[in-house]
Structure formats: structure tokens, C-alpha cells
Design a protein around this motif. Structure first.
Motif, PDB file in Angstrom:
ATOM      1  N   GLU A  90      -7.769   5.480   6.953  1.00 35.01           N
ATOM      2  CA  GLU A  90      -6.977   4.328   6.705  1.00 35.01           C
ATOM      3  C   GLU A  90      -7.737   3.247   6.192  1.00 35.01           C
ATOM      4  O   GLU A  90      -7.247   2.510   5.204  1.00 35.01           O
ATOM      5  CB  GLU A  90      -6.243   3.931   8.033  1.00 35.01           C
ATOM      6  CG  GLU A  90      -5.313   2.681   7.688  1.00 35.01           C
ATOM      7  CD  GLU A  90      -3.978   3.201   7.476  1.00 35.01           C
ATOM      8  OE1 GLU A  90      -3.191   2.308   7.165  1.00 35.01           O
ATOM      9  OE2 GLU A  90      -3.537   4.192   7.570  1.00 35.01           O
TER      10      GLU A  90
ATOM     11  N   ARG B 109      -7.407   1.553   2.567  1.00 40.30           N
ATOM     12  CA  ARG B 109      -7.137   0.068   2.276  1.00 40.30           C
ATOM     13  C   ARG B 109      -8.047  -0.685   1.303  1.00 40.30           C
ATOM     14  O   ARG B 109      -7.642  -1.300   0.052  1.00 40.30           O
ATOM     15  CB  ARG B 109      -7.191  -0.655   3.475  1.00 40.30           C
ATOM     16  CG  ARG B 109      -6.050  -0.911   4.213  1.00 40.30           C
ATOM     17  CD  ARG B 109      -5.987  -2.076   5.401  1.00 40.30           C
ATOM     18  NE  ARG B 109      -6.804  -1.739   6.332  1.00 40.30           N
ATOM     19  CZ  ARG B 109      -6.498  -0.797   7.394  1.00 40.30           C
ATOM     20  NH1 ARG B 109      -5.289  -0.431   7.716  1.00 40.30           N
ATOM     21  NH2 ARG B 109      -7.235  -0.782   8.252  1.00 40.30           N
TER      22      ARG B 109
ATOM     23  N   HIS C 236      -6.853  -2.009  -2.461  1.00 38.82           N
ATOM     24  CA  HIS C 236      -7.354  -3.152  -3.088  1.00 38.82           C
ATOM     25  C   HIS C 236      -7.990  -3.371  -4.315  1.00 38.82           C
ATOM     26  O   HIS C 236      -7.820  -4.153  -5.149  1.00 38.82           O
ATOM     27  CB  HIS C 236      -8.306  -4.057  -1.689  1.00 38.82           C
ATOM     28  CG  HIS C 236      -8.476  -5.516  -2.212  1.00 38.82           C
ATOM     29  ND1 HIS C 236      -7.419  -6.456  -2.090  1.00 38.82           N
ATOM     30  CD2 HIS C 236      -9.623  -6.193  -2.353  1.00 38.82           C
ATOM     31  CE1 HIS C 236      -7.848  -7.667  -2.430  1.00 38.82           C
ATOM     32  NE2 HIS C 236      -9.211  -7.526  -2.571  1.00 38.82           N
TER      33      HIS C 236
ATOM     34  N   LEU D 284       0.845  -1.370   0.122  1.00 38.82           N
ATOM     35  CA  LEU D 284      -0.086  -0.097  -0.157  1.00 38.82           C
ATOM     36  C   LEU D 284       0.923   1.394   0.036  1.00 38.82           C
ATOM     37  O   LEU D 284       1.879   1.198   0.980  1.00 38.82           O
ATOM     38  CB  LEU D 284      -1.139  -0.115   1.257  1.00 38.82           C
ATOM     39  CG  LEU D 284      -1.997   1.083   1.216  1.00 38.82           C
ATOM     40  CD1 LEU D 284      -3.204   0.426   1.785  1.00 38.82           C
ATOM     41  CD2 LEU D 284      -1.558   2.411   1.856  1.00 38.82           C
TER      42      LEU D 284
END
Length: 111
Positions: free
Chosen positions: A63, A67, A71, A22
Motif C-alpha cells: 500500500e 501511494r 503521487h 488513488l
């Protein structure tokens, strides 16, 4: 010249996931360049329903949001399937991760 405003519909036969590190700065930079509804729709088409229907830049402080965005954008891959034009029904096959656009006669030309 008329602008083509329709979106392709993704049909995937075997999406797979590949872990990628990431990079929050990259995601923040790319966010303004992404058509969010198209990304969320494509993610749902491959079975990933974790993106909100709408997003704005304030969400980049989360956060959890980063994520999920990461993804969908970088870790889900479509190896086989098709992109289908909802306006004309034309199918553009995806083979080994590449879209075969074929000969696009008359697309984008005035009539």
C-alpha cells in the motif's frame, strides 16, 4: 534507422500538487508501461525523493509503494520549466503544462 536512446532531463521552475483519488488497479496496469528510472528521476527533479531507484511488480502489493507511485505519477504537475536533451543540450520549454517540441529537424534520421 538508429533508435534514439537518450532521456530528457526535467527542469521545473514551479511544480505543484493536485490531489487525485488513488486507483490501485490503474497503477498495477500502468506499472509495466512505465520506464521506472525515468519516473524516479523526474520525481527527484521536482523535489519528490520518495520513490526507490528500482522497482519490480512484487512491490505493487505494498500500500505504501502504491501511494508513492500514485503521487509521483498522477499528483505532481509541472506547469513551467523545460525538458533538456542531455546528448545535444537542446531545451524544449514547458509552458502551462505543455511541452513545446518545436521543429525537430533531423531527429531520428540516419546520417
Amino acid at each position: 534507422m538508429r533508435r534514439l536512446a537518450y532521456r530528457m532531463v526535467l527542469q521545473s521552475t514551479n511544480p505543484y500538487e493536485k490531489e487525485v483519488e488513488l486507483n490501485a488497479d490503474f497503477l498495477r496496469h500502468m506499472f509495466s508501461k512505465i520506464e521506472w528510472k525515468a519516473l524516479a528521476g523526474a520525481a527527484r527533479a521536482v523535489g519528490y525523493g520518495e520513490l526507490p531507484d528500482e522497482a519490480d511488480a512484487s512491490m505493487l502489493d505494498s500500500e505504501d509503494f502504491l501511494r508513492r507511485f500514485h503521487h509521483a505519477l498522477l499528483e505532481i504537475h509541472v506547469e513551467e520549466g523545460a525538458l533538456v536533451c542531455p546528448e545535444f543540450g537542446r531545451r524544449f520549454p514547458i509552458n502551462k503544462g505543455f511541452v513545446f517540441w518545436g521543429l525537430m529537424v533531423g531527429v531520428g534520421s540516419e546520417k
